[in-house]
Design a protein around this motif. Structure first.
Motif, mmCIF file in Angstrom:
data_model
loop_
_atom_site.group_PDB
_atom_site.id
_atom_site.type_symbol
_atom_site.label_atom_id
_atom_site.label_comp_id
_atom_site.label_asym_id
_atom_site.label_seq_id
_atom_site.Cartn_x
_atom_site.Cartn_y
_atom_site.Cartn_z
ATOM 1 N N GLY A 1 -7.061 0.740 5.074
ATOM 2 C CA GLY A 1 -7.720 1.763 4.289
ATOM 3 C C GLY A 1 -6.803 2.527 3.356
ATOM 4 O O GLY A 1 -7.244 3.446 2.657
ATOM 5 N N PHE A 2 -5.517 2.168 3.319
ATOM 6 C CA PHE A 2 -4.582 2.821 2.411
ATOM 7 C C PHE A 2 -4.823 2.361 0.978
ATOM 8 O O PHE A 2 -5.272 1.236 0.752
ATOM 9 N N PRO A 3 -4.510 3.182 -0.021
ATOM 10 C CA PRO A 3 -4.582 2.740 -1.414
ATOM 11 C C PRO A 3 -3.738 1.488 -1.626
ATOM 12 O O PRO A 3 -2.574 1.437 -1.236
ATOM 13 N N ASP A 4 -4.355 0.478 -2.249
ATOM 14 C CA ASP A 4 -3.755 -0.853 -2.375
ATOM 15 C C ASP A 4 -3.063 -0.966 -3.731
ATOM 16 O O ASP A 4 -3.716 -1.036 -4.775
ATOM 17 N N LEU A 5 -1.735 -1.019 -3.710
ATOM 18 C CA LEU A 5 -0.953 -1.003 -4.935
ATOM 19 C C LEU A 5 -1.257 -2.236 -5.798
ATOM 20 O O LEU A 5 -1.344 -3.357 -5.302
ATOM 21 N N CYS A 6 -1.396 -2.019 -7.105
ATOM 22 C CA CYS A 6 -1.770 -3.079 -8.045
ATOM 23 C C CYS A 6 -0.521 -3.649 -8.715
ATOM 24 O O CYS A 6 0.020 -3.070 -9.657
ATOM 25 N N HIS A 7 -0.084 -4.810 -8.246
ATOM 26 C CA HIS A 7 1.116 -5.432 -8.797
ATOM 27 C C HIS A 7 0.868 -6.096 -10.143
ATOM 28 O O HIS A 7 1.818 -6.472 -10.840
ATOM 29 N N ALA A 8 -0.409 -6.228 -10.531
ATOM 30 C CA ALA A 8 -0.734 -6.796 -11.844
ATOM 31 C C ALA A 8 -0.456 -5.805 -12.966
ATOM 32 O O ALA A 8 -0.349 -6.199 -14.132
ATOM 33 N N ASN A 9 -0.330 -4.548 -12.641
ATOM 34 C CA ASN A 9 -0.079 -3.501 -13.626
ATOM 35 C C ASN A 9 1.394 -3.550 -14.050
ATOM 36 O O ASN A 9 2.290 -3.397 -13.210
ATOM 37 N N HIS B 1 0.839 -1.193 0.000
ATOM 38 C CA HIS B 1 0.000 0.000 0.000
ATOM 39 C C HIS B 1 0.876 1.247 0.000
ATOM 40 O O HIS B 1 2.053 1.195 0.320
ATOM 41 N N ASN B 2 0.274 2.360 -0.348
ATOM 42 C CA ASN B 2 0.915 3.669 -0.320
ATOM 43 C C ASN B 2 0.037 4.640 0.457
ATOM 44 O O ASN B 2 -1.128 4.354 0.737
ATOM 45 N N SER B 3 0.604 5.784 0.793
ATOM 46 C CA SER B 3 -0.142 6.804 1.514
ATOM 47 C C SER B 3 0.461 8.162 1.205
ATOM 48 O O SER B 3 1.639 8.253 0.844
ATOM 49 N N GLY B 4 -0.352 9.193 1.324
ATOM 50 C CA GLY B 4 0.151 10.540 1.093
ATOM 51 C C GLY B 4 -0.107 11.094 -0.289
ATOM 52 O O GLY B 4 0.409 12.159 -0.631
ATOM 53 N N GLY B 5 -0.907 10.383 -1.084
ATOM 54 C CA GLY B 5 -1.263 10.900 -2.400
ATOM 55 C C GLY B 5 -2.308 12.009 -2.307
ATOM 56 O O GLY B 5 -2.952 12.197 -1.273
ATOM 57 N N GLN B 6 -2.485 12.710 -3.414
ATOM 58 C CA GLN B 6 -3.500 13.753 -3.494
ATOM 59 C C GLN B 6 -4.822 13.172 -3.995
ATOM 60 O O GLN B 6 -4.860 12.107 -4.601
ATOM 61 N N SER B 7 -5.889 13.884 -3.760
ATOM 62 C CA SER B 7 -7.214 13.438 -4.189
ATOM 63 C C SER B 7 -7.372 13.618 -5.697
ATOM 64 O O SER B 7 -6.925 14.615 -6.272
ATOM 65 N N SER C 1 -1.065 6.897 -10.296
ATOM 66 C CA SER C 1 -2.423 7.436 -10.350
ATOM 67 C C SER C 1 -3.405 6.314 -10.035
ATOM 68 O O SER C 1 -2.999 5.192 -9.706
ATOM 69 N N TYR C 2 -4.696 6.600 -10.167
ATOM 70 C CA TYR C 2 -5.723 5.648 -9.739
ATOM 71 C C TYR C 2 -5.594 4.282 -10.400
ATOM 72 O O TYR C 2 -5.931 3.265 -9.804
ATOM 73 N N ASN C 3 -5.082 4.219 -11.640
ATOM 74 C CA ASN C 3 -5.020 2.921 -12.313
ATOM 75 C C ASN C 3 -3.877 2.046 -11.796
ATOM 76 O O ASN C 3 -3.759 0.884 -12.173
ATOM 77 N N ASP C 4 -3.052 2.596 -10.893
ATOM 78 C CA ASP C 4 -1.976 1.820 -10.278
ATOM 79 C C ASP C 4 -2.402 1.231 -8.932
ATOM 80 O O ASP C 4 -1.589 0.608 -8.246
ATOM 81 N N PHE C 5 -3.670 1.426 -8.578
ATOM 82 C CA PHE C 5 -4.216 0.911 -7.320
ATOM 83 C C PHE C 5 -5.544 0.213 -7.591
ATOM 84 O O PHE C 5 -6.258 0.553 -8.537
ATOM 85 N N TYR C 6 -5.852 -0.781 -6.762
ATOM 86 C CA TYR C 6 -7.168 -1.432 -6.887
ATOM 87 C C TYR C 6 -8.235 -0.532 -6.281
ATOM 88 O O TYR C 6 -7.979 0.191 -5.318
ATOM 89 N N LYS C 7 -9.526 -0.575 -6.782
ATOM 90 C CA LYS C 7 -9.870 -1.320 -7.957
ATOM 91 C C LYS C 7 -9.590 -0.496 -9.200
ATOM 92 O O LYS C 7 -9.661 0.735 -9.170
ATOM 93 N N ASN C 8 -9.301 -1.187 -10.315
ATOM 94 C CA ASN C 8 -8.868 -0.503 -11.526
ATOM 95 C C ASN C 8 -9.135 -1.396 -12.722
ATOM 96 O O ASN C 8 -9.910 -2.354 -12.628
#
Length: 480
Positions: free
Chosen positions: A222-230, A172-178, A203-210
């Motif tokens: 609750g942190f943005p969940d990084l998408c390793h499939a990308n 996961h990552n944290s600290g991004g902008q809206s 950006s949003y397409n690098d995190f689930y859901k995407n």
């Protein structure tokens, strides 16, 4: 990991070697018969081959050298180490003493800039390439210090012949902008286009859901969940020469990785990282099921923290049932991929810690020492003695010779000319004595902890009587 913001992670990794012990004494024969009830359990590698070991047993220079028993790792931090940017310097100042004591590697906390800037323990990562040299998230330095101080620490560790492992948080990552997210129909905190390093923008397409799916194995806090499939994420994490893994290894000079919260993504991620980046790796898979740990380690091609051992030790030493140490553990299943520990920055349940350290530092696996246990809470001299025993005597396969509620005796069978050892752990309130069978005939042995003053000689049939102090341990080997 720690609970959201106050993480629950664990430690580890590393795969490792072995240790050994042997025993005892007198020419009495009348007590031997009663010892036939002892349960002897041989623990060997799955292919039946002996475990390999290192070479030298001491260093004239004081720097760490490879030893017959393998290595010992120091977890060089704890939860909420002092803020203020001085932790790298604190660790740096201890490296020579740790090396002299026989510590062969250190595991550092997440080193890059996280959402809480100078106050973050690093488990909420924002910019993987900001090691304390960019003014973002409210500070230039991280909680632990500057990039210059981190590089100095790593350089000095290598001068002491110690390896340095980075804590890697890639679930996961944290600290991004809206930003507006078409996959959720809402705004999400997934815009990392403005990170100061300019590397691995997300950006949003690098995190689930995407576009790749709704989720992977698990999200955290609750942190943005990084998408390793990308493929873009894969490329930046382990593919490209200037990506996270290869930059950490080739530029920052880290030697290995402790992967945080690996339940959150597939084992193939760590496997791909290891295949492309290299270095030692250990995963924090918080599960007491040995089958789960072993399957993950094999699929990830990585070591794993031996939570099965951790929880068995807690029940055995604090629950006064040392017979539980007969149960299956990761180090018994696959010692080369088991990283053992007594406590870490996330969990500290075992009360009889010195007994637990006497266990992991005489048995197979890659043992880890916790910073506060070593520097603050326990007797450093006793830990240094156990580290020396591990490095110099703990070789070969393991045979459990006896166990009951209060007593546990195991033999390390030695390897490549090293005699091994016998460890005797006593959780009762009185001294105990026991006849055991060693691998040595007509040989004088002694307790290398100094807890017993006996110097017995084994009989022609290799039997001997040894003793152990109350709430303590003794470690016996050839008197040489």
């Amino acid at each position: 990991m720690k609970k959201p913001i106050v993480k629950i992670y664990l430690l580890a990794a590393i795969t490792i070697f072995l240790y050994s012990c042997s025993q005892n004494e007198t020419n009495e024969t009348d007590l031997k018969a009663s010892s036939q009830q002892f349960e002897i359990i041989n623990v060997t590698h799955h292919d039946g081959k002996p475990f390999s070991t290192g070479t030298s047993s001491s260093s004239l220079t004081g720097k760490y050298v490879d030893n017959p028993g393998g290595g010992v790792m120091m977890q060089a931090f704890y939860w909420d180490v002092p803020a203020g940017g001085n932790w790298w310097n604190t660790v740096n100042s201890k490296l020579t003493a740790w090396s002299n004591a026989g510590i062969g590697s250190i595991w550092l906390p997440p080193a890059s800039k996280a959402q809480n800037g100078a106050f973050s323990m690093g488990y909420d990562p924002t910019d993987y390439f900001d090691f304390g040299d960019y003014n973002q998230n409210g500070s230039v330095e991280t909680r632990f210090g500057s990039k210059t101080e981190l590089v100095s620490l790593i350089t000095n560790a290598h001068t002491e012949n110690m390896k340095v492992y980075a804590d890697i948080v890639i679930n996961h990552n944290s600290g991004g902008q809206s930003e507006a997210n078409p996959f959720t129909g809402t705004n999400t905190w997934t815009d990392f286009s403005g990170i100061a390093s300019g590397k691995f923008k997300r950006s949003y397409n690098d995190f689930y859901k995407n576009s790749y799916g709704n989720n992977d194995e698990g999200a955290f806090g609750g942190f943005p969940d990084l998408c390793h499939a990308n493929p873009y994420v894969q490329d930046w994490l382990w593919g490209r020469a200037d990506g996270v893994g290869k930059y950490y290894k080739n530029t920052m000079k880290f030697d290995g990785w402790r992967f945080d919260y690996v339940k959150g993504f597939g084992a193939w991620v760590v496997n791909a990282w290891n295949a492309n980046v290299g270095g030692f790796s250990v995963g924090e898979l918080w599960d007491s099921n040995v089958n789960v740990l072993n399957d993950w380690a094999n699929n990830a091609n990585s070591s794993v923290f031996d939570f099965a051992c951790y929880y068995k030790m807690n029940d055995a030493f604090d629950g006064n049932n040392l017979a539980l140490l007969n149960d299956d553990m990761m180090w018994k299943r696959n010692p080369y991929k088991a990283v053992t520990f007594v406590t870490n920055h996330d969990t500290d349940e075992i009360s009889n810690k010195l007994l637990a350290y006497s266990y992991i530092l005489t048995h197979e696996g890659y043992p880890t020492i916790f910073y506060r246990d070593y520097e603050e809470w326990l007797d450093k001299n006793k830990l240094n003695n156990l580290i020396w025993i591990h490095n110099n005597k703990a070789t070969g396969t393991t045979s459990i010779l006896y166990s009951d509620d209060d007593e546990y005796v195991a033999r390390r069978n030695g390897y490549n000319g090293n005699p091994g050892l016998v460890v005797y752990i006593n959780n009762s309130n009185t001294w105990q004595e026991r006849w055991i069978q060693t691998n040595w005939a007509n040989t004088q042995i002694k307790d290398f902890t100094g807890n017993s003053t006996w110097v017995p000689t084994t009989q022609a049939d290799k039997w001997v009587k040894i003793q152990c102090p109350p709430k303590g341990y003794s470690v016996w080997s050839v008197n040489q």
